[in-house]
Write a protein that holds these residues in place. Structure first.
Motif, short mmCIF file in Angstrom:
data_model
loop_
_atom_site.label_atom_id
_atom_site.label_comp_id
_atom_site.label_asym_id
_atom_site.label_seq_id
_atom_site.Cartn_x
_atom_site.Cartn_y
_atom_site.Cartn_z
N HIS A 25 0.84 -1.21 0.00
CA HIS A 25 0.00 0.00 0.00
C HIS A 25 0.87 1.26 0.00
O HIS A 25 0.56 2.24 -0.69
CB HIS A 25 -0.93 -0.01 1.21
N GLY A 26 1.97 1.25 0.74
CA GLY A 26 2.88 2.38 0.77
C GLY A 26 3.50 2.65 -0.60
O GLY A 26 3.63 3.80 -1.02
N GLN A 27 3.87 1.58 -1.32
CA GLN A 27 4.41 1.75 -2.67
C GLN A 27 3.37 2.36 -3.60
O GLN A 27 3.68 3.22 -4.42
CB GLN A 27 4.89 0.42 -3.23
N TYR A 28 2.13 1.91 -3.46
CA TYR A 28 1.05 2.46 -4.29
C TYR A 28 0.87 3.94 -4.00
O TYR A 28 0.78 4.76 -4.92
CB TYR A 28 -0.25 1.70 -4.03
N CYS A 29 0.84 4.30 -2.72
CA CYS A 29 0.65 5.71 -2.35
C CYS A 29 1.80 6.58 -2.83
O CYS A 29 1.59 7.68 -3.32
CB CYS A 29 0.50 5.85 -0.84
N LEU A 30 3.02 6.08 -2.70
CA LEU A 30 4.17 6.85 -3.15
C LEU A 30 4.14 7.04 -4.66
O LEU A 30 4.41 8.13 -5.17
CB LEU A 30 5.47 6.15 -2.72
N GLY A 31 3.80 5.99 -5.39
CA GLY A 31 3.72 6.10 -6.84
C GLY A 31 2.58 7.00 -7.29
O GLY A 31 2.70 7.73 -8.27
N MET A 47 3.19 15.41 -4.14
CA MET A 47 3.92 15.91 -2.98
C MET A 47 5.13 16.73 -3.40
O MET A 47 5.42 17.78 -2.82
CB MET A 47 4.34 14.75 -2.08
N ALA A 48 5.85 16.29 -4.43
CA ALA A 48 7.00 17.04 -4.93
C ALA A 48 6.56 18.41 -5.45
O ALA A 48 7.24 19.41 -5.20
CB ALA A 48 7.72 16.25 -6.02
N LEU A 49 5.45 18.45 -6.17
CA LEU A 49 4.94 19.73 -6.66
C LEU A 49 4.59 20.68 -5.52
O LEU A 49 4.86 21.88 -5.59
CB LEU A 49 3.70 19.52 -7.53
N LEU A 50 4.02 20.13 -4.46
CA LEU A 50 3.68 20.98 -3.32
C LEU A 50 4.93 21.56 -2.68
O LEU A 50 4.93 22.70 -2.22
CB LEU A 50 2.85 20.20 -2.30
N PHE A 51 6.01 20.78 -2.62
CA PHE A 51 7.25 21.32 -2.07
C PHE A 51 7.84 22.39 -2.98
O PHE A 51 8.38 23.39 -2.53
CB PHE A 51 8.26 20.22 -1.80
#
Length: 87
Positions: A22-28, A34-38
């Motif tokens: 599930h973590g891999q799915y969320c990260l993908g 998340m990168a865009l928000l940073f």
């Protein structure tokens, strides 16, 4: 919910495996967002609102992928243009 209904396995070790899956799915799925928000600034409400509107239209509108794919191509083109020397 589909992860639980399709990949359910009994036991603690299998629960850990499901968590990693599930973590891999969320990260993908959300890693780029998340990168865009940073990049835009985590607390910049203007850009967060724009991203929220884009995701909302893409996910909830009928045929939302018709909106999302050209937008993605346009953003890629803008990014490539920004990489050119002198821009």
């Amino acid at each position: 919910m589909s992860l639980i209904t399709t990949h359910w396995r009994e036991g603690n070790l299998n629960a850990i495996k499901m968590g990693f899956s599930h973590g891999q799915y969320c990260l993908g799925c959300c890693g780029v967002l998340m990168a865009l928000l940073f990049v835009f600034g985590v607390m910049n409400l203007f850009w967060i609102s724009i991203l929220t509107l884009v995701v909302l239209i893409e996910k909830l509108a009928p045929q939302g992928d018709i909106f999302g794919k050209p937008l993605g191509l346009m953003l890629i083109a803008i990014s490539l243009f920004m990489l050119l020397p002198g821009s």
